[in-house]
Design a protein around this motif. Structure first.
Motif, PDB file in Angstrom:
ATOM      1  N   ASP A  44       0.845  -1.187   0.000  1.00 38.48           N
ATOM      2  CA  ASP A  44       0.000   0.000   0.000  1.00 38.48           C
ATOM      3  C   ASP A  44       0.886   1.245   0.000  1.00 38.48           C
ATOM      4  O   ASP A  44       0.626   2.230  -0.690  1.00 38.48           O
ATOM      5  CB  ASP A  44      -0.897  -0.032   1.243  1.00 38.48           C
ATOM      6  CG  ASP A  44      -2.050   0.958   1.109  1.00 38.48           C
ATOM      7  OD1 ASP A  44      -2.363   1.329  -0.047  1.00 38.48           O
ATOM      8  OD2 ASP A  44      -2.619   1.336   2.141  1.00 38.48           O
ATOM      9  N   ARG A  45       1.960   1.158   0.755  1.00 38.09           N
ATOM     10  CA  ARG A  45       2.853   2.294   0.877  1.00 38.09           C
ATOM     11  C   ARG A  45       3.502   2.653  -0.452  1.00 38.09           C
ATOM     12  O   ARG A  45       3.735   3.822  -0.745  1.00 38.09           O
ATOM     13  CB  ARG A  45       3.935   1.951   1.905  1.00 38.09           C
ATOM     14  CG  ARG A  45       4.470   3.171   2.584  1.00 38.09           C
ATOM     15  CD  ARG A  45       5.526   2.797   3.540  1.00 38.09           C
ATOM     16  NE  ARG A  45       6.712   3.548   3.200  1.00 38.09           N
ATOM     17  CZ  ARG A  45       7.801   3.537   3.922  1.00 38.09           C
ATOM     18  NH1 ARG A  45       7.859   2.779   5.001  1.00 38.09           N
ATOM     19  NH2 ARG A  45       8.820   4.251   3.569  1.00 38.09           N
ATOM     20  N   VAL A  46       3.829   1.629  -1.258  1.00 37.82           N
ATOM     21  CA  VAL A  46       4.415   1.939  -2.569  1.00 37.82           C
ATOM     22  C   VAL A  46       3.324   2.084  -3.626  1.00 37.82           C
ATOM     23  O   VAL A  46       3.603   2.164  -4.825  1.00 37.82           O
ATOM     24  CB  VAL A  46       5.450   0.873  -3.011  1.00 37.82           C
ATOM     25  CG1 VAL A  46       6.609   0.820  -2.037  1.00 37.82           C
ATOM     26  CG2 VAL A  46       4.804  -0.498  -3.164  1.00 37.82           C
ATOM     27  N   GLY A  47       2.046   2.109  -3.156  1.00 35.67           N
ATOM     28  CA  GLY A  47       0.945   2.425  -4.053  1.00 35.67           C
ATOM     29  C   GLY A  47       0.529   1.298  -4.976  1.00 35.67           C
ATOM     30  O   GLY A  47       0.021   1.536  -6.068  1.00 35.67           O
ATOM     31  N   LEU A  48       0.740   0.051  -4.561  1.00 35.02           N
ATOM     32  CA  LEU A  48       0.439  -1.058  -5.469  1.00 35.02           C
ATOM     33  C   LEU A  48      -0.464  -2.115  -4.836  1.00 35.02           C
ATOM     34  O   LEU A  48      -0.434  -3.281  -5.232  1.00 35.02           O
ATOM     35  CB  LEU A  48       1.753  -1.715  -5.934  1.00 35.02           C
ATOM     36  CG  LEU A  48       2.635  -0.865  -6.836  1.00 35.02           C
ATOM     37  CD1 LEU A  48       3.986  -1.517  -7.025  1.00 35.02           C
ATOM     38  CD2 LEU A  48       1.974  -0.643  -8.185  1.00 35.02           C
ATOM     39  N   LYS A  49      -1.271  -1.690  -3.864  1.00 40.05           N
ATOM     40  CA  LYS A  49      -2.079  -2.666  -3.155  1.00 40.05           C
ATOM     41  C   LYS A  49      -2.962  -3.473  -4.112  1.00 40.05           C
ATOM     42  O   LYS A  49      -3.192  -4.666  -3.914  1.00 40.05           O
ATOM     43  CB  LYS A  49      -2.964  -1.960  -2.124  1.00 40.05           C
ATOM     44  CG  LYS A  49      -3.382  -2.882  -0.998  1.00 40.05           C
ATOM     45  CD  LYS A  49      -4.051  -2.113   0.123  1.00 40.05           C
ATOM     46  CE  LYS A  49      -4.424  -3.078   1.241  1.00 40.05           C
ATOM     47  NZ  LYS A  49      -5.100  -2.414   2.336  1.00 40.05           N
ATOM     48  N   ALA A  50      -3.414  -2.836  -5.180  1.00 42.35           N
ATOM     49  CA  ALA A  50      -4.335  -3.501  -6.115  1.00 42.35           C
ATOM     50  C   ALA A  50      -3.655  -4.620  -6.905  1.00 42.35           C
ATOM     51  O   ALA A  50      -4.324  -5.450  -7.517  1.00 42.35           O
ATOM     52  CB  ALA A  50      -4.933  -2.470  -7.069  1.00 42.35           C
ATOM     53  N   GLN A  51      -2.330  -4.636  -6.912  1.00 40.44           N
ATOM     54  CA  GLN A  51      -1.615  -5.597  -7.761  1.00 40.44           C
ATOM     55  C   GLN A  51      -1.192  -6.862  -7.007  1.00 40.44           C
ATOM     56  O   GLN A  51      -0.442  -7.676  -7.546  1.00 40.44           O
ATOM     57  CB  GLN A  51      -0.351  -4.949  -8.359  1.00 40.44           C
ATOM     58  CG  GLN A  51      -0.512  -3.514  -8.788  1.00 40.44           C
ATOM     59  CD  GLN A  51      -1.386  -3.377 -10.022  1.00 40.44           C
ATOM     60  OE1 GLN A  51      -1.608  -4.343 -10.741  1.00 40.44           O
ATOM     61  NE2 GLN A  51      -1.911  -2.181 -10.238  1.00 40.44           N
ATOM     62  N   ALA A  52      -1.655  -7.024  -5.767  1.00 42.17           N
ATOM     63  CA  ALA A  52      -1.122  -8.071  -4.895  1.00 42.17           C
ATOM     64  C   ALA A  52      -1.182  -9.468  -5.508  1.00 42.17           C
ATOM     65  O   ALA A  52      -0.294 -10.280  -5.298  1.00 42.17           O
ATOM     66  CB  ALA A  52      -1.851  -8.058  -3.555  1.00 42.17           C
ATOM     67  N   ASP A  53      -2.235  -9.750  -6.259  1.00 36.75           N
ATOM     68  CA  ASP A  53      -2.394 -11.118  -6.753  1.00 36.75           C
ATOM     69  C   ASP A  53      -1.854 -11.316  -8.163  1.00 36.75           C
ATOM     70  O   ASP A  53      -2.016 -12.383  -8.749  1.00 36.75           O
ATOM     71  CB  ASP A  53      -3.868 -11.517  -6.689  1.00 36.75           C
ATOM     72  CG  ASP A  53      -4.342 -11.587  -5.245  1.00 36.75           C
ATOM     73  OD1 ASP A  53      -3.520 -11.995  -4.397  1.00 36.75           O
ATOM     74  OD2 ASP A  53      -5.495 -11.203  -4.975  1.00 36.75           O
TER      75      ASP A  53
END
Lengths: 230, 253, 242
Positions: free
Chosen positions: C122-131
């Motif tokens: 989330d901090r690097v702004g990529l929470k949506a890409q986790a999977d």
């Protein structure tokens, strides 16, 4: 570990092993290599041909022979060759073909499939521009192939062709299933006669290992040299 | 040409009393598959171990791995078969050797044949595993170690999963090879598919029917394996990566 | 925090590092620059023992890297590293990349590791890409995931080995922004990079290397003010005026 074993049996039989057995093995290997490379190259050209039926026939031939065990192919040809001979000389009965001729045909036809795939990769590694250049200076298909594409493809593939020949040299041992006196066949006959299986088969393995290993080292050296020249 | 075709031969009783000739052939196929699958298990296990040690930084381990591969590569499979069947029982301790020699048929030949095919193929698998690992960038291993993974962990979680995926196609052809190579076991009296066809030919004199059947069965088995491999390749494909392009086929079969 | 003393390293007879000495204190940001082949990447890889060295001593948090008795995996787990080519593990999803070492090395539970990973993602702004798998991300996104992966281990210092050199120009800033933020929060950082803008903004010191030696080791203002060595001047003028 080898107490109770008698390695003198090798001393007693080495002339037979090498002058009868190994001679047959080497002769078959060299002739089958020559035949296999020529027929294999032809098959490769057919597979790459724009004439669909030709490509299909060659493709099917190669794929079928590559899908069945060599032992089975050896049996096939062993029984088929007399009939093929009869057909060629228009005889009514299957004719007798010598062991060597029969084996030579078998291995040429079989190994050609493997040489074919090597040559096909070799031909494909030559850029289309080379072919275009050949046509551009007015050569026809056979001239372009023979003068420009095949020499380069062959040169690039020499190490792999030689490695395949080492495989062929080992494969020849399978004529044992026809009770032919190749190197293994000769050793096996002595082994059975004198009851010296352990000594003979160990010796055979050693001779094969030394020769194949030495050859593969040579091939590797050659490969390195070709890589430098390129 | 005088050859009397008789395609109904498959449904005739075989003189060995076990059933029809077709039945004989399928029993042979069963032994071929048993041989190939068991040997494949050994080949994968040993091949991965040997392949891995050939990529470790330890030079002496690498040498042992190289020697192993050269040993199995440079002796014809037939001779290796004889070594396992005739020679090995004489070189192990007497009690073990006697036990091996007294195994009831067909196990006395089947077990050496499995060991022979398994070790022979393991050397070829090892070569593929090594090539697979070496095809990964050096940074992958470094990234694993930089995170604090130990060397075994780096292999287990980072290098091997990727390398094995890359080499699935060549491993597939090695599996096809092991099926074909299993025919060599007939030289030590394992009655697998080719030997069954040979037996049928000897009993019935219908040479070409016998070999045609065996050839067709080998082709069908090949087809099934190829289709399975495709399925596996699709299953384990890594999203976002294009499949590795194969170089020229290495020599061998 | 990081002490490098008289490090020399050879590949065979070829010397790649010659008596390099420097230090990075806690909370300090040090940028290492120099022409390619100057040994800067090799030096930074020596810090966590990825490259062995033949002479000298490196201590991280007081622990000697070159000492054969040192538990290197344990030490490396405390130093984050970011590579030029990202080196995410392509067969794992982003979240698996983030949790692997937390679970296998630090012994955290899968849930704790995942929670930590998601927070940093989330901090690097990529929470949506986790999977997603790394192959489906852009280079800039991959490098941000790689930074998050290193941060998951709660490192005491971070090493960056040319983190932006493999990126397309439009993606460089998204990675630099994350690095700047990290620097401003007081992370101890050693960065091999040519991004002089980054150096100007957050570096405390700049090291200039050439031919395997440290030619200049100066505060940021001294370095950009008037580098003492001619080689550094040449390098700077080349890199700043194009």
């Amino acid at each position: 570990m080898f107490s109770g074993f008698d390695f003198n049996v090798i001393e007693r039989s080495w002339r037979y092993l090498f002058f009868d057995g190994m001679e047959f093995t080497l002769r078959l290997t060299l002739f089958a290599m020559a035949g296999g490379v020529v027929f294999g190259t032809l098959l490769a050209m057919m597979r790459l041909s724009s004439i669909k039926p030709l490509a299909w026939i060659a493709g099917t031939y190669v794929n079928v022979l590559r899908s069945v065990p060599l032992v089975l192919v050896i049996f096939w040809f062993y029984f088929l060759v007399p009939y093929m001979g009869a057909w060629v000389v228009r005889s009514d009965t299957p004719i007798h073909v010598g062991a060597f001729a029969s084996c030579l045909l078998t291995f040429t036809m079989f190994e050609a499939c493997y040489y074919c795939e090597i040559m096909r990769a070799g031909i494909q590694s030559i850029s289309r521009g080379q072919v275009s250049a050949g046509y551009a200076i007015g050569l026809n298909y056979w001239q372009t192939m023979g003068q420009i594409v095949l020499p380069q493809a062959f040169r690039n593939m020499v190490p792999i062709l030689l490695t395949q020949t080492i495989v062929l040299f080992q494969d020849v041992s399978l004529v044992y299933v026809l009770s032919i006196t190749d190197f293994v066949g000769a050793a096996s006959k002595v082994a059975q006669r004198d009851g010296r299986l352990v000594e003979m088969y160990t010796f055979v393995a050693l001779i094969y290992f030394i020769s194949c290993f030495a050859l593969s080292l040579l091939v590797r050296k050659l490969q390195a040299r070709i890589a430098v020249v390129r | 040409m005088h050859y009397h075709w008789n395609w109904r031969i498959y449904w005739q009783q075989s003189p060995d009393g076990s059933g029809t000739y077709l039945h004989t052939l399928f029993v042979g196929l069963g032994w071929t598959l048993a041989l190939a699958l068991l040997a494949w298990a050994i080949a994968l296990l040993l091949g991965i171990v040997v392949g891995v040690i050939r990529t470790t930084p330890l030079r002496w381990l690498e040498r042992i791995g190289n020697a192993y591969v050269e040993l199995f590569r440079n002796i014809p499979l037939l001779v290796q078969m004889f070594l396992w069947y005739f020679v090995m029982p004489e070189l192990v301790p007497t009690a073990l050797g006697d036990w091996i020699k007294q195994m009831p048929p067909p196990w006395g030949a089947f077990v050496p044949a499995v060991l022979c095919l398994g070790t022979f193929t393991s050397a070829r698998v090892a070569e593929q595993v090594r090539a697979g690992i070496n095809s990964l960038s050096r940074g992958q291993g470094m990234a694993g170690t930089a995170l604090g993974l130990t060397l075994p962990q780096t292999y287990r979680y980072v290098l091997l999963p990727m390398a094995l995926r890359i080499i699935v196609p060549p491993l597939g052809s090695e599996f096809l090879n092991i099926i074909k190579n299993s025919a060599v076991a007939l030289t030590i009296n394992v009655v697998e598919l080719t030997a069954s066809a040979r037996a049928m030919q000897e009993y019935s004199f219908q040479v070409f029917e016998a070999f045609t059947a065996a050839t067709v069965i080998y082709l069908l088995v090949n087809l099934v394996v190829v289709l399975l491999m495709r399925l596996i390749e699709r299953k384990i494909a890594v999203p976002g990566l294009i499949g590795p392009s194969g170089g020229p086929a290495p020599a061998g079969h | 925090m990081i002490e490098i003393k008289d490090i020399s390293k050879w590949y065979g007879t070829f010397q790649v590092l010659t008596q390099c000495s420097t230090r990075v204190s806690k909370g300090e940001v040090v940028v290492v620059c120099g022409p390619s082949g100057s040994g800067k990447s090799t030096l930074i890889k020596c810090v966590n023992g990825l490259e062995p060295f033949q002479k000298g001593e490196i201590r991280v948090d007081g622990i000697s890297v070159g000492d054969p008795k040192t538990n290197l995996p344990k030490l490396r787990a405390r130093i984050g590293m970011v590579f030029q080519n990202f080196e995410l593990f392509p067969h794992m999803t982003v979240s698996q990349n983030l949790t692997l070492a937390q679970v296998k090395v630090l012994g955290r539970s899968q849930e704790a590791a995942l929670a930590k990973g998601m927070a940093l993602l989330d901090r690097v702004g990529l929470k949506a890409q986790a999977d997603k798998h790394p192959g489906n991300l852009s280079g800039g996104q991959q490098q941000r995931v790689a930074i998050a992966r290193a941060l998951c281990m709660d490192p005491i210092a971070m090493l960056f080995d040319e983190p932006t050199s493999a990126l397309d120009p439009e993606m460089i800033n998204e990675v630099l922004d994350v690095m700047v933020q990290l620097a401003q929060e007081g992370m101890t950082m050693m960065c091999v990079t040519h991004e002089m803008g980054f150096a100007r903004r957050v570096a405390h010191r700049v090291i200039f290397m050439d031919h395997g030696s440290i030619v200049e080791d100066a505060t940021k203002d001294d370095f950009f003010g008037k580098p003492r060595s001619e080689r550094a001047q040449q390098f700077l003028s080349k890199i700043l005026h194009h």
